[in-house]
Design an enzyme around this catalytic site. Structure first.
Site, mmCIF file in Angstrom:
data_model
loop_
_atom_site.group_PDB
_atom_site.id
_atom_site.type_symbol
_atom_site.label_atom_id
_atom_site.label_comp_id
_atom_site.label_asym_id
_atom_site.label_seq_id
_atom_site.Cartn_x
_atom_site.Cartn_y
_atom_site.Cartn_z
ATOM 1 N N HIS A 229 -50.873 -1.108 -5.409
ATOM 2 C CA HIS A 229 -51.519 -0.103 -4.475
ATOM 3 C C HIS A 229 -52.513 -0.655 -3.344
ATOM 4 O O HIS A 229 -53.889 -0.334 -3.839
ATOM 5 C CB HIS A 229 -52.337 0.990 -5.484
ATOM 6 C CG HIS A 229 -51.975 2.492 -5.226
ATOM 7 N ND1 HIS A 229 -50.706 3.087 -5.115
ATOM 8 C CD2 HIS A 229 -52.785 3.350 -4.466
ATOM 9 C CE1 HIS A 229 -50.934 4.400 -4.554
ATOM 10 N NE2 HIS A 229 -52.283 4.520 -4.374
ATOM 11 N N PRO A 230 -52.276 -1.434 -2.759
ATOM 12 C CA PRO A 230 -53.333 -2.182 -2.053
ATOM 13 C C PRO A 230 -54.234 -1.310 -1.096
ATOM 14 O O PRO A 230 -55.590 -1.891 -0.888
ATOM 15 C CB PRO A 230 -52.757 -3.495 -1.307
ATOM 16 C CG PRO A 230 -51.085 -2.486 -0.903
ATOM 17 C CD PRO A 230 -50.910 -1.947 -2.281
#
Length: 319
Positions: A229-230
Protein backbone atom coordinates in the site's frame (compact mmCIF):
# COMPACT_ATOMS: atom_id res chain seq x y z
CA UNK A 1 -6.70 6.62 13.21
CA UNK A 2 -4.68 5.57 16.28
CA UNK A 3 -2.19 2.76 15.89
CA UNK A 4 -0.18 1.83 18.93
CA UNK A 5 3.40 2.95 19.35
CA UNK A 6 4.32 -0.66 19.95
CA UNK A 7 3.14 -1.65 16.45
CA UNK A 8 5.00 1.25 14.87
CA UNK A 9 8.26 0.52 16.62
CA UNK A 10 7.92 -3.19 16.03
CA UNK A 11 7.57 -2.68 12.29
CA UNK A 12 10.32 -0.08 12.19
CA UNK A 13 12.79 -2.30 13.99
CA UNK A 14 11.91 -5.46 12.06
CA UNK A 15 14.88 -7.76 11.92
CA UNK A 16 16.81 -7.14 8.70
CA UNK A 17 17.36 -10.84 8.16
CA UNK A 18 13.61 -11.47 8.28
CA UNK A 19 12.98 -8.71 5.72
CA UNK A 20 15.55 -10.26 3.38
CA UNK A 21 14.06 -13.73 3.84
CA UNK A 22 10.61 -12.54 2.85
CA UNK A 23 11.83 -10.70 -0.24
CA UNK A 24 12.54 -13.77 -2.27
CA UNK A 25 9.10 -15.31 -1.95
CA UNK A 26 6.98 -12.55 -3.41
CA UNK A 27 6.48 -13.65 -7.03
CA UNK A 28 5.97 -17.37 -7.51
CA UNK A 29 3.65 -19.96 -9.04
CA UNK A 30 3.72 -22.58 -6.29
CA UNK A 31 -0.04 -22.80 -5.96
CA UNK A 32 -3.05 -23.85 -8.00
CA UNK A 33 -5.57 -21.39 -9.38
CA UNK A 34 -8.87 -22.02 -7.62
CA UNK A 35 -10.81 -24.27 -9.97
CA UNK A 36 -14.26 -23.87 -8.42
CA UNK A 37 -14.27 -20.50 -6.64
CA UNK A 38 -17.06 -19.84 -4.16
CA UNK A 39 -18.68 -17.07 -6.23
CA UNK A 40 -19.53 -19.33 -9.17
CA UNK A 41 -22.98 -20.86 -9.48
CA UNK A 42 -23.27 -24.60 -9.00
CA UNK A 43 -24.35 -25.04 -12.62
CA UNK A 44 -21.33 -23.13 -13.97
CA UNK A 45 -18.96 -25.90 -15.02
CA UNK A 46 -16.26 -23.66 -16.50
CA UNK A 47 -12.90 -24.40 -14.92
CA UNK A 48 -9.32 -23.15 -15.25
CA UNK A 49 -8.65 -25.31 -18.29
CA UNK A 50 -11.76 -23.94 -20.01
CA UNK A 51 -10.85 -20.31 -19.35
CA UNK A 52 -7.27 -20.72 -20.59
CA UNK A 53 -8.38 -22.44 -23.79
CA UNK A 54 -11.20 -19.98 -24.42
CA UNK A 55 -9.00 -16.93 -23.77
CA UNK A 56 -6.52 -18.16 -26.38
CA UNK A 57 -9.28 -18.63 -28.91
CA UNK A 58 -10.93 -15.26 -28.26
CA UNK A 59 -7.59 -13.50 -28.56
CA UNK A 60 -6.96 -15.24 -31.87
CA UNK A 61 -10.35 -14.13 -33.16
CA UNK A 62 -9.63 -10.50 -32.27
CA UNK A 63 -6.17 -10.68 -33.83
CA UNK A 64 -7.66 -12.12 -37.00
CA UNK A 65 -10.04 -9.17 -37.25
CA UNK A 66 -7.14 -6.83 -36.49
CA UNK A 67 -5.15 -8.23 -39.40
CA UNK A 68 -8.15 -7.74 -41.70
CA UNK A 69 -8.51 -4.05 -40.69
CA UNK A 70 -4.93 -3.16 -39.78
CA UNK A 71 -4.95 -0.03 -41.96
CA UNK A 72 -8.37 1.20 -40.81
CA UNK A 73 -7.44 3.45 -37.90
CA UNK A 74 -10.96 4.81 -37.41
CA UNK A 75 -12.35 1.27 -37.23
CA UNK A 76 -10.12 0.41 -34.29
CA UNK A 77 -10.25 3.78 -32.54
CA UNK A 78 -13.96 3.42 -31.88
CA UNK A 79 -13.55 0.01 -30.27
CA UNK A 80 -10.49 1.11 -28.31
CA UNK A 81 -12.35 4.12 -26.95
CA UNK A 82 -15.28 1.92 -25.97
CA UNK A 83 -12.93 -0.53 -24.23
CA UNK A 84 -11.38 2.34 -22.25
CA UNK A 85 -14.80 3.71 -21.31
CA UNK A 86 -15.94 0.28 -20.17
CA UNK A 87 -12.77 -0.07 -18.11
CA UNK A 88 -13.42 3.30 -16.44
CA UNK A 89 -16.98 2.28 -15.67
CA UNK A 90 -16.04 -1.08 -14.18
CA UNK A 91 -12.96 0.10 -12.30
CA UNK A 92 -14.52 3.18 -10.70
CA UNK A 93 -17.73 1.29 -9.89
CA UNK A 94 -15.79 -1.47 -8.12
CA UNK A 95 -13.25 0.77 -6.38
CA UNK A 96 -15.68 3.46 -5.22
CA UNK A 97 -18.78 1.28 -4.76
CA UNK A 98 -20.97 3.51 -6.93
CA UNK A 99 -23.41 2.76 -9.73
CA UNK A 100 -22.30 4.33 -13.00
CA UNK A 101 -23.56 4.09 -16.55
CA UNK A 102 -21.52 4.09 -19.73
CA UNK A 103 -23.47 7.18 -20.83
CA UNK A 104 -22.39 9.06 -17.69
CA UNK A 105 -18.73 8.12 -18.26
CA UNK A 106 -18.87 9.18 -21.91
CA UNK A 107 -20.54 12.48 -21.04
CA UNK A 108 -18.01 13.33 -18.33
CA UNK A 109 -15.09 12.61 -20.64
CA UNK A 110 -16.51 15.04 -23.21
CA UNK A 111 -18.07 17.73 -21.00
CA UNK A 112 -16.95 17.12 -17.42
CA UNK A 113 -18.75 18.51 -14.40
CA UNK A 114 -15.63 19.74 -12.63
CA UNK A 115 -17.47 20.27 -9.36
CA UNK A 116 -17.77 16.50 -8.80
CA UNK A 117 -14.88 14.61 -7.19
CA UNK A 118 -16.08 11.41 -8.88
CA UNK A 119 -15.69 13.05 -12.28
CA UNK A 120 -12.13 14.05 -11.43
CA UNK A 121 -11.39 10.40 -10.61
CA UNK A 122 -12.76 9.33 -13.99
CA UNK A 123 -10.73 11.95 -15.86
CA UNK A 124 -7.55 11.17 -13.95
CA UNK A 125 -7.86 7.44 -14.53
CA UNK A 126 -8.44 8.03 -18.23
CA UNK A 127 -5.29 10.18 -18.34
CA UNK A 128 -3.36 7.39 -16.62
CA UNK A 129 -4.59 4.84 -19.17
CA UNK A 130 -3.50 6.96 -22.13
CA UNK A 131 -0.14 7.63 -20.49
CA UNK A 132 0.75 3.96 -20.09
CA UNK A 133 -0.95 2.18 -23.01
CA UNK A 134 -0.56 3.03 -26.71
CA UNK A 135 -3.70 3.13 -28.87
CA UNK A 136 -3.65 -0.61 -29.52
CA UNK A 137 -5.40 -3.60 -28.04
CA UNK A 138 -2.12 -5.53 -27.83
CA UNK A 139 0.77 -3.07 -27.44
CA UNK A 140 4.32 -4.32 -27.07
CA UNK A 141 5.23 -3.09 -23.61
CA UNK A 142 8.79 -3.44 -22.36
CA UNK A 143 9.06 -5.24 -19.05
CA UNK A 144 12.24 -3.24 -18.44
CA UNK A 145 10.03 -0.19 -17.88
CA UNK A 146 8.12 -1.96 -15.12
CA UNK A 147 9.65 -0.11 -12.18
CA UNK A 148 8.52 1.66 -9.00
CA UNK A 149 8.91 4.91 -10.94
CA UNK A 150 6.11 3.75 -13.25
CA UNK A 151 3.88 3.19 -10.21
CA UNK A 152 4.69 6.68 -8.92
CA UNK A 153 3.91 8.24 -12.30
CA UNK A 154 0.57 6.44 -12.47
CA UNK A 155 -0.33 7.51 -8.95
CA UNK A 156 0.51 11.09 -9.86
CA UNK A 157 -1.93 10.91 -12.78
CA UNK A 158 -4.63 9.14 -10.78
CA UNK A 159 -4.48 11.39 -7.71
CA UNK A 160 -3.77 14.68 -9.46
CA UNK A 161 -5.86 17.39 -7.80
CA UNK A 162 -7.31 14.90 -5.31
CA UNK A 163 -4.52 14.66 -2.72
CA UNK A 164 -1.45 16.77 -1.96
CA UNK A 165 1.21 14.07 -2.14
CA UNK A 166 0.28 12.35 -5.41
CA UNK A 167 3.08 10.17 -6.72
CA UNK A 168 4.91 10.02 -3.39
CA UNK A 169 5.22 7.10 -1.00
CA UNK A 170 3.19 7.51 2.16
CA UNK A 171 4.95 8.36 5.42
CA UNK A 172 2.09 7.40 7.73
CA UNK A 173 0.70 4.12 9.02
CA UNK A 174 -2.65 3.22 7.49
CA UNK A 175 -5.31 0.52 7.75
CA UNK A 176 -8.14 -0.58 5.45
CA UNK A 177 -11.54 0.68 6.50
CA UNK A 178 -13.36 -1.48 9.03
CA UNK A 179 -10.65 -4.15 9.12
CA UNK A 180 -8.11 -5.16 11.75
CA UNK A 181 -5.12 -5.10 9.43
CA UNK A 182 -2.17 -2.70 9.21
CA UNK A 183 -0.49 -2.08 5.87
CA UNK A 184 3.28 -2.24 5.61
CA UNK A 185 5.39 0.11 7.68
CA UNK A 186 6.31 3.24 5.69
CA UNK A 187 9.94 2.60 6.65
CA UNK A 188 9.94 -0.56 4.52
CA UNK A 189 8.01 0.65 1.46
CA UNK A 190 10.87 1.76 -0.79
CA UNK A 191 12.95 -1.36 -0.23
CA UNK A 192 10.01 -3.71 -0.69
CA UNK A 193 8.77 -1.93 -3.82
CA UNK A 194 12.20 -2.15 -5.43
CA UNK A 195 12.38 -5.86 -4.74
CA UNK A 196 8.80 -6.57 -5.83
CA UNK A 197 9.27 -4.89 -9.20
CA UNK A 198 12.69 -6.49 -9.68
CA UNK A 199 11.19 -9.94 -9.20
CA UNK A 200 8.38 -9.13 -11.63
CA UNK A 201 10.82 -8.03 -14.32
CA UNK A 202 12.75 -11.25 -13.83
CA UNK A 203 9.70 -13.52 -14.01
CA UNK A 204 7.96 -11.79 -16.91
CA UNK A 205 11.09 -11.77 -19.07
CA UNK A 206 10.72 -15.51 -19.59
CA UNK A 207 10.35 -16.16 -23.32
CA UNK A 208 8.30 -19.31 -22.73
CA UNK A 209 5.96 -17.74 -20.18
CA UNK A 210 2.43 -19.13 -20.51
CA UNK A 211 -0.90 -17.62 -19.49
CA UNK A 212 -1.53 -19.75 -16.40
CA UNK A 213 1.86 -19.02 -14.88
CA UNK A 214 1.62 -15.33 -15.83
CA UNK A 215 -1.74 -15.06 -14.05
CA UNK A 216 -0.22 -16.62 -10.93
CA UNK A 217 2.69 -14.17 -11.05
CA UNK A 218 0.23 -11.32 -11.59
CA UNK A 219 -1.89 -12.38 -8.61
CA UNK A 220 1.21 -12.46 -6.41
CA UNK A 221 2.22 -9.00 -7.57
CA UNK A 222 -1.25 -7.59 -7.00
CA UNK A 223 -1.51 -9.06 -3.52
CA UNK A 224 1.90 -7.81 -2.42
CA UNK A 225 1.45 -4.37 -3.96
CA UNK A 226 -1.77 -3.79 -2.06
CA UNK A 227 -0.27 -5.16 1.16
CA UNK A 228 2.59 -2.70 0.79
CA UNK A 229 0.00 0.00 0.00
CA UNK A 230 2.71 2.46 -1.03
CA UNK A 231 0.53 5.55 -1.54
CA UNK A 232 -1.96 7.42 0.59
CA UNK A 233 -4.65 7.06 -2.07
CA UNK A 234 -5.24 5.43 -5.44
CA UNK A 235 -3.42 2.16 -4.69
CA UNK A 236 -6.15 -0.03 -6.15
CA UNK A 237 -6.37 1.92 -9.41
CA UNK A 238 -2.58 1.91 -9.77
CA UNK A 239 -2.43 -1.84 -9.06
CA UNK A 240 -5.09 -2.58 -11.69
CA UNK A 241 -3.20 -0.71 -14.41
CA UNK A 242 0.10 -2.31 -13.43
CA UNK A 243 -1.53 -5.74 -13.59
CA UNK A 244 -2.74 -4.98 -17.12
CA UNK A 245 0.82 -3.94 -17.99
CA UNK A 246 2.24 -7.21 -16.71
CA UNK A 247 -0.32 -9.33 -18.58
CA UNK A 248 -0.29 -7.31 -21.81
CA UNK A 249 1.21 -10.27 -23.71
CA UNK A 250 -1.92 -12.25 -22.96
CA UNK A 251 -4.85 -9.83 -22.91
CA UNK A 252 -6.23 -6.67 -24.45
CA UNK A 253 -5.28 -3.71 -22.29
CA UNK A 254 -6.45 -2.42 -20.04
CA UNK A 255 -8.59 -5.24 -18.71
CA UNK A 256 -10.64 -4.73 -15.58
CA UNK A 257 -11.09 -7.01 -12.60
CA UNK A 258 -14.78 -7.33 -13.23
CA UNK A 259 -17.13 -10.31 -13.40
CA UNK A 260 -20.53 -8.65 -12.93
CA UNK A 261 -22.61 -6.89 -10.29
CA UNK A 262 -21.15 -8.92 -7.41
CA UNK A 263 -17.57 -8.01 -8.32
CA UNK A 264 -16.79 -5.69 -5.41
CA UNK A 265 -17.65 -8.22 -2.69
CA UNK A 266 -15.77 -11.00 -4.51
CA UNK A 267 -12.79 -8.73 -5.11
CA UNK A 268 -12.51 -7.67 -1.47
CA UNK A 269 -12.78 -11.24 -0.22
CA UNK A 270 -10.09 -12.37 -2.68
CA UNK A 271 -7.80 -9.64 -1.34
CA UNK A 272 -8.43 -10.72 2.25
CA UNK A 273 -7.59 -14.32 1.41
CA UNK A 274 -4.49 -13.30 -0.55
CA UNK A 275 -2.91 -11.75 2.54
CA UNK A 276 -1.57 -15.21 3.30
CA UNK A 277 0.30 -14.76 -0.01
CA UNK A 278 -1.30 -17.79 -1.62
CA UNK A 279 -3.62 -15.87 -3.94
CA UNK A 280 -5.39 -18.79 -5.62
CA UNK A 281 -8.83 -17.13 -5.47
CA UNK A 282 -7.43 -13.82 -6.72
CA UNK A 283 -5.77 -15.66 -9.61
CA UNK A 284 -9.13 -17.22 -10.48
CA UNK A 285 -10.74 -13.77 -10.47
CA UNK A 286 -8.02 -12.42 -12.76
CA UNK A 287 -8.40 -15.32 -15.19
CA UNK A 288 -12.18 -15.00 -15.31
CA UNK A 289 -11.90 -11.22 -15.76
CA UNK A 290 -9.54 -11.61 -18.74
CA UNK A 291 -11.99 -14.02 -20.32
CA UNK A 292 -14.95 -11.70 -19.81
CA UNK A 293 -12.99 -8.75 -21.17
CA UNK A 294 -12.16 -10.65 -24.37
CA UNK A 295 -15.71 -11.94 -24.70
CA UNK A 296 -17.14 -8.43 -24.38
CA UNK A 297 -14.77 -7.10 -27.04
CA UNK A 298 -15.77 -9.89 -29.42
CA UNK A 299 -19.46 -9.30 -28.71
CA UNK A 300 -19.29 -5.54 -29.28
CA UNK A 301 -17.34 -6.07 -32.50
CA UNK A 302 -19.81 -8.77 -33.56
CA UNK A 303 -16.97 -11.18 -34.30
CA UNK A 304 -17.64 -14.75 -35.35
CA UNK A 305 -16.32 -16.83 -32.46
CA UNK A 306 -16.19 -20.05 -34.47
CA UNK A 307 -13.57 -18.69 -36.87
CA UNK A 308 -10.32 -20.62 -37.01
CA UNK A 309 -7.45 -18.25 -36.18
CA UNK A 310 -4.49 -17.68 -38.46
CA UNK A 311 -1.44 -18.77 -36.52
CA UNK A 312 0.79 -16.23 -38.26
CA UNK A 313 -1.14 -13.26 -36.90
CA UNK A 314 -0.90 -14.52 -33.32
CA UNK A 315 2.64 -15.68 -32.84
CA UNK A 316 4.05 -12.32 -31.71
CA UNK A 317 1.46 -11.97 -28.97
CA UNK A 318 0.90 -15.51 -27.76
CA UNK A 319 3.78 -17.81 -27.02
Amino acid sequence: MDISKQIREGNKDMNEKEVTRRKFKMIHSNFEILNKPWWKSSYDERNVEYFISSIKHLQHVILLSLSDHENNELFWKGYLDLNHERYLLECISSECDVDLTIEFVQQQLKKPDRSLRLVKKIQNLNDAITSIFPSKFFPKLSIDNFTPLLAKQLNQHICNGLIDNAGQYRIKYVMPAQENFVYMSPYLIEDRMNELFRQCREKFKKEDLQLEEAVKFGACFYSHFLSIHPFMNGNGRVARLLLSYLLSRFTAVPFSLYIGTKTRDVYLQCLRESRSFTPNALAALILESIHLSFYNICSVMDLELTLEPKQSCCKEIWR
